[in-house]
Motif scaffolding. Sequence first.
Motif, mmCIF file in Angstrom:
data_model
loop_
_atom_site.group_PDB
_atom_site.id
_atom_site.type_symbol
_atom_site.label_atom_id
_atom_site.label_comp_id
_atom_site.label_asym_id
_atom_site.label_seq_id
_atom_site.Cartn_x
_atom_site.Cartn_y
_atom_site.Cartn_z
ATOM 1 N N VAL A 1 6.296 2.606 6.735
ATOM 2 C CA VAL A 1 6.367 3.018 7.725
ATOM 3 C C VAL A 1 4.718 2.975 8.205
ATOM 4 O O VAL A 1 3.941 3.042 7.267
ATOM 5 C CB VAL A 1 7.105 4.596 7.790
ATOM 6 C CG1 VAL A 1 6.320 5.410 8.833
ATOM 7 C CG2 VAL A 1 8.229 4.298 7.738
ATOM 8 N N SER A 2 4.215 3.249 9.576
ATOM 9 C CA SER A 2 2.784 3.449 10.081
ATOM 10 C C SER A 2 2.893 4.082 11.405
ATOM 11 O O SER A 2 3.067 4.378 11.656
ATOM 12 C CB SER A 2 2.073 2.452 10.195
ATOM 13 O OG SER A 2 3.126 1.246 11.053
ATOM 14 N N ASN A 3 0.970 4.144 10.883
ATOM 15 C CA ASN A 3 0.971 5.227 12.248
ATOM 16 C C ASN A 3 1.794 6.220 12.798
ATOM 17 O O ASN A 3 2.121 6.535 13.524
ATOM 18 C CB ASN A 3 0.615 4.309 13.731
ATOM 19 C CG ASN A 3 0.204 3.588 13.788
ATOM 20 O OD1 ASN A 3 -0.547 2.724 12.463
ATOM 21 N ND2 ASN A 3 -0.372 2.372 14.980
ATOM 22 N N VAL A 4 1.781 7.218 11.408
ATOM 23 C CA VAL A 4 2.290 8.616 11.925
ATOM 24 C C VAL A 4 0.738 9.299 11.992
ATOM 25 O O VAL A 4 0.084 9.619 11.198
ATOM 26 C CB VAL A 4 2.390 8.855 10.475
ATOM 27 C CG1 VAL A 4 3.420 10.668 11.192
ATOM 28 C CG2 VAL A 4 4.219 8.128 10.299
ATOM 29 N N PHE A 5 0.990 10.258 13.570
ATOM 30 C CA PHE A 5 -0.480 10.451 13.582
ATOM 31 C C PHE A 5 0.670 12.322 14.652
ATOM 32 O O PHE A 5 1.191 12.698 14.939
ATOM 33 C CB PHE A 5 -0.900 10.692 15.027
ATOM 34 C CG PHE A 5 -1.797 9.267 14.523
ATOM 35 C CD1 PHE A 5 -3.344 9.442 13.816
ATOM 36 C CD2 PHE A 5 -1.140 7.677 15.199
ATOM 37 C CE1 PHE A 5 -3.882 7.825 13.192
ATOM 38 C CE2 PHE A 5 -2.388 6.524 14.851
ATOM 39 C CZ PHE A 5 -3.027 6.522 14.040
ATOM 40 N N ALA A 6 -0.407 13.886 13.935
ATOM 41 C CA ALA A 6 -0.739 14.658 14.765
ATOM 42 C C ALA A 6 -1.067 14.569 15.553
ATOM 43 O O ALA A 6 -2.608 14.140 15.486
ATOM 44 C CB ALA A 6 -0.851 16.270 13.093
ATOM 45 N N SER A 7 -1.310 15.584 16.777
ATOM 46 C CA SER A 7 -2.407 15.715 17.827
ATOM 47 C C SER A 7 -2.945 17.053 17.355
ATOM 48 O O SER A 7 -2.972 17.610 16.184
ATOM 49 C CB SER A 7 -1.310 16.331 19.033
ATOM 50 O OG SER A 7 -0.901 17.061 19.180
ATOM 51 N N ASP A 8 -4.136 16.690 17.623
ATOM 52 C CA ASP A 8 -5.652 17.628 17.368
ATOM 53 C C ASP A 8 -5.015 19.132 18.207
ATOM 54 O O ASP A 8 -5.949 19.920 19.441
ATOM 55 C CB ASP A 8 -7.140 16.754 18.169
ATOM 56 C CG ASP A 8 -7.909 17.963 17.591
ATOM 57 O OD1 ASP A 8 -7.604 18.366 16.560
ATOM 58 O OD2 ASP A 8 -8.998 17.275 18.172
ATOM 59 N N ALA B 1 0.520 -0.902 -0.014
ATOM 60 C CA ALA B 1 0.191 0.493 0.193
ATOM 61 C C ALA B 1 0.835 1.125 -0.187
ATOM 62 O O ALA B 1 0.305 2.667 -0.762
ATOM 63 C CB ALA B 1 -0.602 0.294 1.103
ATOM 64 N N HIS B 2 1.782 0.949 0.289
ATOM 65 C CA HIS B 2 3.187 2.354 0.646
ATOM 66 C C HIS B 2 4.058 2.328 0.411
ATOM 67 O O HIS B 2 4.921 0.690 0.593
ATOM 68 C CB HIS B 2 3.128 2.677 1.949
ATOM 69 C CG HIS B 2 2.730 4.325 2.137
ATOM 70 N ND1 HIS B 2 4.378 4.496 2.430
ATOM 71 C CD2 HIS B 2 2.338 5.322 1.850
ATOM 72 C CE1 HIS B 2 4.311 5.832 2.506
ATOM 73 N NE2 HIS B 2 3.210 6.388 2.241
#
Lengths: 489, 96
Positions: free
Chosen positions: B58-65, B53-54
């Motif tokens: 790397v997976s689960n890269v998030f920014a805080s809200d 898919a990529h």
Amino acid sequence: MSQTYTTIIGLEVHVQLATDSKLFCGCSTQFGAEPNTQTCPVCIGMPGSLPVMNREAYDLSLKTAVAVNCEIPEFTKWDRKQYFYPDLPKGYQISQYDLPMSANGYLEIHDEKDRFEPKRVRITRAHLEEDAGKSVHDEQAGTADSEIDLNRTGTPLLEIVSEPDMRSSAEARAYLSELKLLLTYLGVSDCNMQEGSLRVDANVNLHLDTDEGKVATPIVEIKNMNSFRAVERALDYEAQRQFRVWQETGKKIGDSPKQTRGWDDAAGITRGQRSKEESSDYRYFPDPDLVPIIVTSEQIQEVKDALGELPADFRNRLIREFGLSSYDTDVLVNQGREVVDYFLEVAEHCDDAKAACNWVTQEVLRALKERESIISEFAISATNLAGLIQAIVEGKLPKTRAKDAFELMMVDGIDVASTVDRLGIEQVDESALESLCQELLDANPKIVADVQSGKPQAVGALIGQAKKRNPNVDPGRVREICLKLAQQE
Amino acid sequence: MAITRADVEKVSLLARLQLSETEIETLTVELGKIVAYVDQLSEVDTDGVAPMAHAVEVSNVFASDEVKTSLPREQALANAPSHNPRGYLVPPVLGG
């Protein structure tokens, strides 16, 4: 030719998730800001900008998906859905195509008035995607340009797609109400339809039994319905329209492409819009800017454990623990979590849960409605209402004065003890009550004679007089005592 | 997989590109060559290989809200072919 048909309805609901910032950037999601003041290079698609997934948006979508009984695959990714429209600055929408974050759920629906059997509506999938902007066309100006506001662009949406499991507009409405209630209990969205936080598209067609066997009419997608009432009306209208068209043309599913129709609420009709592009025309492909998400079964279990009680759980508990009727339970639960919590506190602090339910569903809700207020701002605290009910249970407050007490407590926010004092309510002792009744009988020999000749209803006239003399008397007791004394004379 | 004239017409419609007769002909040949080049990948034996898919593992890269400062409106609108002080202006959008 058959005159009966079954309406087949599936719903797509877009819910705006209650985050502070957008799905892939830090712009605010606040509704009502000045046009184009909440955008940045990411959400207006400037070259070189890089989207990053908002953790809260993902968490809220996971919570919702679990609550609608969806399976959560371990792996999910983002795709680009390509189409050209002025409110879509990148030329594609970031959405989820073949590997959505959840699938195969369901929602149980029922009808308060039993117009249909309780049923389970299957949910095909729920996936995350970004919202587009808004175009404003000045109708008056005629040919003038449309103005585009991109504040909403990139706002997180959860698209919840149902299977075509509904068979009437009432079922569709029940599905929407139950879904909205669930979302509000979860706190994942404010579900404000006027502000576009909850949008509904409906897919509808008819199944007919004809001499040549079962026949289906072409599927129509209805858009532009701005209230649940509008959804109901649009579905009813569309079913009738499709039946009429079928009678006129005999067109079956497959004879013409899926059509999109817009609901015109004022005219009460649906109108044809552009014909729906085939799904392959969106040329989905995995978005190379966003990495996938991998979720473990432990994480999913944690989300499940943290869900708390949902509307269906509360309905069961209120019936089981307090013996409430399913009708009363619906009234309480459908008012929202805060009203249920208020009721639970009242019930906990008094010995009559059924009375607690009656007071909350009748007097409290009526008072809130009259004042256009909400339960959190209600002047009578749950413990004070419990005190009022308990005073009635214990005979310290006559039922006949309960509403006066309620009104006073509501105006002054005082407890029941002060209210009883202020209203001058005293318990009338038995001997005082007897002498009062005797006086009234003495003054009304005709009534005594009527009672003796077999017309006990004659004492009714004395009850009003007794209340005039002493507002604290219990009318039921006055009646009993007068009857007893009259018979003895 | 050969690219036909009909493919080019369909793709240009989806991309809202108005092509001349000559352009359609040139592009049919050129796109055909590009696709043929990429099509070499299908010679690789991918039996038993999971679809990717990529490109990076790397997976689960998030920014805080957290709300961050947005662009000043003049800057956001600056590159638009047409705009008024409030928004982008485009030819009338009807029935959206």
